[in-house]
Design an enzyme around this catalytic site. Sequence first.
Site, PDB file in Angstrom:
ATOM      1  N   VAL A  97     -14.549  18.118  16.391  1.00  0.00           N
ATOM      2  CA  VAL A  97     -15.728  17.877  17.250  1.00  0.00           C
ATOM      3  C   VAL A  97     -15.944  19.050  18.208  1.00  0.00           C
ATOM      4  CG1 VAL A  97     -15.598  15.364  17.017  1.00  0.00           C
ATOM      5  CG2 VAL A  97     -14.281  16.484  18.845  1.00  0.00           C
ATOM      6  N   ASP A  98     -15.162  20.126  17.999  1.00  0.00           N
ATOM      7  CA  ASP A  98     -15.370  21.330  18.823  1.00  0.00           C
ATOM      8  C   ASP A  98     -16.410  22.223  18.149  1.00  0.00           C
ATOM      9  OD1 ASP A  98     -12.343  22.300  17.315  1.00  0.00           O
ATOM     10  OD2 ASP A  98     -14.194  23.430  17.059  1.00  0.00           O
TER      11      ASP A  98
ATOM     12  N   HIS B  46     -17.357  13.937  12.029  1.00  0.00           N
ATOM     13  CA  HIS B  46     -16.867  13.040  13.092  1.00  0.00           C
ATOM     14  C   HIS B  46     -17.629  13.236  14.394  1.00  0.00           C
ATOM     15  CE1 HIS B  46     -12.727  12.498  10.936  1.00  0.00           C
ATOM     16  NE2 HIS B  46     -13.712  11.830  10.352  1.00  0.00           N
TER      17      HIS B  46
ATOM     18  N   CYS C  86     -28.097   8.297  22.687  1.00  0.00           N
ATOM     19  CA  CYS C  86     -28.632   7.125  23.397  1.00  0.00           C
ATOM     20  C   CYS C  86     -28.647   5.930  22.433  1.00  0.00           C
ATOM     21  CB  CYS C  86     -30.052   7.428  23.878  1.00  0.00           C
ATOM     22  SG  CYS C  86     -30.826   6.017  24.709  1.00  0.00           S
TER      23      CYS C  86
ATOM     24  N   CYS D 105     -30.901   9.167  29.724  1.00  0.00           N
ATOM     25  CA  CYS D 105     -31.221   9.732  28.410  1.00  0.00           C
ATOM     26  C   CYS D 105     -32.416  10.681  28.535  1.00  0.00           C
ATOM     27  CB  CYS D 105     -31.556   8.604  27.425  1.00  0.00           C
ATOM     28  SG  CYS D 105     -32.248   9.217  25.882  1.00  0.00           S
TER      29      CYS D 105
ATOM     30  N   GLU E  42       2.101  23.087   7.375  1.00  0.00           N
ATOM     31  CA  GLU E  42       3.203  22.544   6.558  1.00  0.00           C
ATOM     32  C   GLU E  42       2.614  21.653   5.468  1.00  0.00           C
ATOM     33  OE1 GLU E  42       4.535  20.890  10.050  1.00  0.00           O
ATOM     34  OE2 GLU E  42       2.762  19.598  10.015  1.00  0.00           O
TER      35      GLU E  42
HETATM   36  N1  APR Z   1      -2.324  26.359  11.499  1.00  0.00           N
HETATM   37  C1  APR Z   1      -2.540  25.557  10.417  1.00  0.00           C
HETATM   38  N2  APR Z   1      -2.332  24.219  10.434  1.00  0.00           N
HETATM   39  C2  APR Z   1      -1.905  23.677  11.590  1.00  0.00           C
HETATM   40  C3  APR Z   1      -1.662  24.434  12.756  1.00  0.00           C
HETATM   41  C4  APR Z   1      -1.891  25.830  12.679  1.00  0.00           C
HETATM   42  N3  APR Z   1      -1.682  26.635  13.733  1.00  0.00           N
HETATM   43  N4  APR Z   1      -1.221  23.593  13.730  1.00  0.00           N
HETATM   44  C5  APR Z   1      -1.201  22.351  13.199  1.00  0.00           C
HETATM   45  N5  APR Z   1      -1.595  22.399  11.910  1.00  0.00           N
HETATM   46  C6  APR Z   1      -1.724  21.290  10.956  1.00  0.00           C
HETATM   47  C7  APR Z   1      -0.669  20.222  11.126  1.00  0.00           C
HETATM   48  O1  APR Z   1       0.466  20.527  10.316  1.00  0.00           O
HETATM   49  C8  APR Z   1      -1.391  18.969  10.615  1.00  0.00           C
HETATM   50  O2  APR Z   1      -1.184  18.793   9.220  1.00  0.00           O
HETATM   51  O3  APR Z   1      -2.957  20.669  11.204  1.00  0.00           O
HETATM   52  C9  APR Z   1      -2.874  19.281  10.856  1.00  0.00           C
HETATM   53  C10 APR Z   1      -3.484  18.475  11.982  1.00  0.00           C
HETATM   54  O4  APR Z   1      -3.428  17.120  11.604  1.00  0.00           O
HETATM   55  P1  APR Z   1      -3.977  16.015  12.631  1.00  0.00           P
HETATM   56  O5  APR Z   1      -3.429  16.269  13.978  1.00  0.00           O
HETATM   57  O6  APR Z   1      -3.759  14.693  11.976  1.00  0.00           O
HETATM   58  O7  APR Z   1      -5.544  16.316  12.739  1.00  0.00           O
HETATM   59  P2  APR Z   1      -6.658  15.990  11.679  1.00  0.00           P
HETATM   60  O8  APR Z   1      -6.122  15.980  10.288  1.00  0.00           O
HETATM   61  O9  APR Z   1      -7.807  16.882  11.966  1.00  0.00           O
HETATM   62  O10 APR Z   1      -7.088  14.484  12.076  1.00  0.00           O
HETATM   63  C11 APR Z   1      -8.170  13.926  11.374  1.00  0.00           C
HETATM   64  O11 APR Z   1      -8.140  12.016  12.845  1.00  0.00           O
HETATM   65  O12 APR Z   1      -7.993  11.149  14.956  1.00  0.00           O
HETATM   66  C12 APR Z   1      -8.851  11.486  13.960  1.00  0.00           C
HETATM   67  O13 APR Z   1     -11.082  12.046  14.338  1.00  0.00           O
HETATM   68  C13 APR Z   1      -9.786  12.545  14.448  1.00  0.00           C
HETATM   69  O14 APR Z   1     -10.796  14.311  13.167  1.00  0.00           O
HETATM   70  C14 APR Z   1      -9.551  13.696  13.488  1.00  0.00           C
HETATM   71  C15 APR Z   1      -8.953  13.019  12.278  1.00  0.00           C
END
Ligand code: APR
Length: 235
Positions: A93-94, A109, A117, A136, A204
């Site tokens: 959302v950035d 998302h 609104c 709004c 990972e």
């Molecule tokens: N480079 C590459 N991958 C990275 C890095 C990095 N520097 N840092 C973290 N990651 C990876 C992590 O290993 C993880 O697999 O990014 C992934 C982030 O996973 P989440 O934190 O679960 O985020 P995301 O998959 O975007 O979540 C999906 O969940 O809460 C909702 O709406 C929210 O859009 C979000 C959705």
Amino acid sequence: MTLYQNIIILTGAGISAESGLATFRNKGGIWKKYDLMKLATPEAFASNPDLVHEFYNARRSGLKKVNPNAAHYALARLDEKYPGNITLITQNVDPLHERAGSRNLLHMHGELNKARCVSCHSICPWFNDLFSQSICPGCGKAGNMRPHIVWFGEIPFHIEQINIRLAQCDLFISIGTSGNVYPAAGFVQAAQDFGAETVELNLEPTDSRNLFSVAHYGKATEIVPEYVADLIRQE
Ligand code: APR
């Protein structure tokens, strides 16, 4: 020398991590610190709108202090230079993909820098704090503004368009997402079913690692520029 006609890129919080924005499920992640049931559901907003506004106001103001990183810029370069069609679907959302210059971007998302609104349904750019009594800009009424964010239990945006693109794609690249949240987590299986090559670029291996025909693990600012440079060289 493969030239892909229709590339889909799906990004998650991991691509913005090195810009200084928190992920959700890593150590120190947002859902490790906060209870999503109290902050990211329609019921939470109905029962305590001020708490929910405060949570998103803090994240929105944090956007003013961060910039795109090399991974965002690499995707913008691919968008500019690659002859095939590229659709960038982000769960984030950035605004860092836009700030890096990516076009054809689907925020499935929602976006922190927008407010909606619930009375007149207008969606407005919003860069400062949002409150229950915010007015709004569309209908002039107060009391009906909410963050333009998809909460748990709500339907993400652009799903129809995404499904059409998945059926046409010949390369699906997943970057910086843990593959925990549906429907985004199901896109790789759909792409594979339609015969696309599937690539995971992440810090990972994720639980979906077996669904990817190619995988590179490491920091997004390192592996994404490398992968993009190879893709552009191949064309
Ligand atoms: N480079 C590459 N991958 C990275 C890095 C990095 N520097 N840092 C973290 N990651 C990876 C992590 O290993 C993880 O697999 O990014 C992934 C982030 O996973 P989440 O934190 O679960 O985020 P995301 O998959 O975007 O979540 C999906 O969940 O809460 C909702 O709406 C929210 O859009 C979000 C959705």
